[in-house]
Scaffold this motif. Structure first.
Motif, mmCIF file in Angstrom:
data_model
loop_
_atom_site.group_PDB
_atom_site.id
_atom_site.type_symbol
_atom_site.label_atom_id
_atom_site.label_comp_id
_atom_site.label_asym_id
_atom_site.label_seq_id
_atom_site.Cartn_x
_atom_site.Cartn_y
_atom_site.Cartn_z
ATOM 1 N N ALA A 31 0.820 -1.265 -0.117
ATOM 2 C CA ALA A 31 0.201 -0.320 -0.068
ATOM 3 C C ALA A 31 1.032 0.866 0.303
ATOM 4 O O ALA A 31 1.066 2.176 -0.839
ATOM 5 C CB ALA A 31 -1.042 0.398 1.250
ATOM 6 N N TRP B 161 0.606 4.016 -2.595
ATOM 7 C CA TRP B 161 0.856 6.132 -2.442
ATOM 8 C C TRP B 161 1.897 6.930 -2.761
ATOM 9 O O TRP B 161 1.506 7.746 -3.432
ATOM 10 C CB TRP B 161 0.596 5.550 -0.569
ATOM 11 C CG TRP B 161 -0.897 5.121 -0.860
ATOM 12 C CD1 TRP B 161 -1.845 5.641 -1.090
ATOM 13 C CD2 TRP B 161 -1.309 4.613 0.631
ATOM 14 N NE1 TRP B 161 -3.083 4.615 -0.539
ATOM 15 C CE2 TRP B 161 -2.399 4.543 1.079
ATOM 16 C CE3 TRP B 161 -0.065 4.210 1.758
ATOM 17 C CZ2 TRP B 161 -2.836 4.162 2.255
ATOM 18 C CZ3 TRP B 161 -0.755 4.417 2.919
ATOM 19 C CH2 TRP B 161 -2.274 3.870 3.335
ATOM 20 N N ASP C 79 1.871 7.753 -6.704
ATOM 21 C CA ASP C 79 0.936 7.426 -7.277
ATOM 22 C C ASP C 79 0.769 8.540 -8.662
ATOM 23 O O ASP C 79 0.066 8.606 -9.691
ATOM 24 C CB ASP C 79 -0.215 8.081 -6.400
ATOM 25 C CG ASP C 79 0.431 9.445 -5.754
ATOM 26 O OD1 ASP C 79 1.962 9.577 -6.269
ATOM 27 O OD2 ASP C 79 -0.789 10.268 -4.978
ATOM 28 N N VAL D 88 -3.524 5.734 -9.645
ATOM 29 C CA VAL D 88 -4.488 5.520 -8.530
ATOM 30 C C VAL D 88 -4.715 6.418 -7.413
ATOM 31 O O VAL D 88 -3.767 6.333 -6.519
ATOM 32 C CB VAL D 88 -4.228 3.750 -8.754
ATOM 33 C CG1 VAL D 88 -5.214 3.241 -7.690
ATOM 34 C CG2 VAL D 88 -4.151 3.084 -9.806
ATOM 35 N N SER D 89 -6.187 6.775 -7.413
ATOM 36 C CA SER D 89 -6.587 7.385 -5.925
ATOM 37 C C SER D 89 -5.785 6.833 -5.102
ATOM 38 O O SER D 89 -6.156 5.035 -4.873
ATOM 39 C CB SER D 89 -7.939 7.538 -6.263
ATOM 40 O OG SER D 89 -7.802 8.429 -4.469
ATOM 41 N N ALA E 231 -7.228 6.707 -2.176
ATOM 42 C CA ALA E 231 -8.638 5.658 -1.329
ATOM 43 C C ALA E 231 -8.825 4.635 -1.748
ATOM 44 O O ALA E 231 -9.043 4.461 -1.022
ATOM 45 C CB ALA E 231 -9.081 7.011 -1.682
ATOM 46 N N TRP E 232 -8.082 4.281 -3.674
ATOM 47 C CA TRP E 232 -9.027 3.755 -3.809
ATOM 48 C C TRP E 232 -7.332 2.042 -2.832
ATOM 49 O O TRP E 232 -7.801 0.948 -3.085
ATOM 50 C CB TRP E 232 -8.942 2.594 -5.654
ATOM 51 C CG TRP E 232 -9.842 3.632 -6.309
ATOM 52 C CD1 TRP E 232 -9.871 4.890 -6.543
ATOM 53 C CD2 TRP E 232 -11.062 2.565 -6.220
ATOM 54 N NE1 TRP E 232 -11.350 4.676 -6.928
ATOM 55 C CE2 TRP E 232 -12.460 3.816 -6.580
ATOM 56 C CE3 TRP E 232 -12.089 1.862 -4.876
ATOM 57 C CZ2 TRP E 232 -13.441 3.576 -6.447
ATOM 58 C CZ3 TRP E 232 -13.109 2.116 -4.815
ATOM 59 C CH2 TRP E 232 -13.877 2.104 -5.863
ATOM 60 N N VAL E 233 -6.696 2.635 -3.446
ATOM 61 C CA VAL E 233 -5.335 1.528 -2.161
ATOM 62 C C VAL E 233 -5.511 1.376 -0.890
ATOM 63 O O VAL E 233 -5.250 -0.186 -0.416
ATOM 64 C CB VAL E 233 -3.841 2.597 -2.700
ATOM 65 C CG1 VAL E 233 -2.528 1.700 -2.010
ATOM 66 C CG2 VAL E 233 -3.863 2.265 -4.169
ATOM 67 N N LEU F 98 -8.531 1.134 0.205
ATOM 68 C CA LEU F 98 -10.023 -0.025 0.879
ATOM 69 C C LEU F 98 -9.177 -0.996 -0.414
ATOM 70 O O LEU F 98 -9.562 -2.253 0.794
ATOM 71 C CB LEU F 98 -10.731 1.024 -0.568
ATOM 72 C CG LEU F 98 -12.099 0.201 -0.434
ATOM 73 C CD1 LEU F 98 -12.643 -0.372 0.465
ATOM 74 C CD2 LEU F 98 -13.022 0.680 -1.791
ATOM 75 N N ALA F 99 -8.512 -0.881 -0.613
ATOM 76 C CA ALA F 99 -8.027 -2.441 -1.674
ATOM 77 C C ALA F 99 -7.005 -2.717 -0.105
ATOM 78 O O ALA F 99 -6.862 -4.251 -0.413
ATOM 79 C CB ALA F 99 -7.292 -2.935 -2.595
#
Length: 237
Positions: free
Chosen positions: A47, A51, A54, A59-60, A62-64, A66-67
């Motif tokens: 993660a 980050w 990016d 990729v946002s 937030a999506w990272v 969440l994953a």
């Protein structure tokens, strides 16, 4: 000013909640990492790698995040034991979901626009007095965060950044940065979802005592220091 606020936070904690124990707590021994902890370390490292890169994959964050959360909760990986779900405190989770949903409602229902129009009508902004605009916008952000919580403040103030900058004599960048200064000064813990989660077993009354004491220091002391520092940097006239 940020360092001064960190010093104020530490000083208030030591003053309001002194350690009353007479004997030092034993230093716990740190066991070796287990297999589940190593898997969690891999997920967090991935993660973090996504980050910091990016700018390349777009990729946002937030999506990272969440994953990574989904992987932590995925039963076959075994990072979180199944019994943890039965013992989980759902109160903070439902609170954060409600706050974020409320912020989305403020943004999409038109309530944010109505609040913004009302703010423009009542704020004592004067292009000839940037210091007055600095104080007025900071206090407006604090009042908004108390009414609609922190996540909704940018939804209300950001679309008006150019108009607020023109009326206050500040730059658009300064108006946008003032949002952080304003909503980082909490009057009550409920305004910040992360703070509610961080409180954990701490009494709400103790959290309120801390936030009110910090606000009492921030408004008359730290905010003027912020203005002087920004002026030294050339961010405000």
């Amino acid at each position: 000013a940020d360092r001064a606020k960190a010093v104020a936070v530490a000083g208030l904690i030591l003053w309001l909640f002194p350690d009353s124990s007479t004997t030092p707590a034993p230093v716990p021994t740190r066991p070796a990492m287990g297999s589940d902890e190593r898997r969690l370390a891999v997920v967090l490292a991935l993660a973090l790698a996504f980050w910091v890169t990016d700018f390349a994959h777009h990729v946002s964050p937030a999506w990272v995040g969440l994953a990574a959360a989904v992987l932590c909760l995925y039963p076959p990986l075994g990072i979180m034991p199944q019994k943890a779900f039965a013992d989980m405190n759902w109160g903070p989770i439902l609170y954060i979901a409600g706050i974020l949903g409320f912020a989305a409602l403020v943004s999409s229902s038109g309530l944010g626009d109505a609040l913004a129009v009302g703010l423009m009508a009542v704020l004592p902004l004067d292009a000839a007095s940037p210091a007055k605009g600095f104080a007025a916008l900071t206090m407006a952000g604090m009042a908004l965060s108390a009414a609609v919580t922190i996540p909704a403040v940018p939804a209300v103030l950001s679309p008006l950044a150019e108009d607020l900058a023109r009326a206050s004599g500040l730059s658009v960048e300064a108006v946008l940065m003032l949002q952080v200064l304003s909503f980082s000064t909490l009057l009550l813990p409920y305004q910040g979802p992360p703070l509610v989660v961080a409180l954990g077993g701490v009494r709400f009354a103790d959290g309120t005592k801390m936030t009110l004491a910090l606000a009492a220091i921030t408004m008359p002391v730290l905010m003027p220091l912020d203005y002087l520092w920004w002026r030294l940097l050339g961010w405000v006239p």
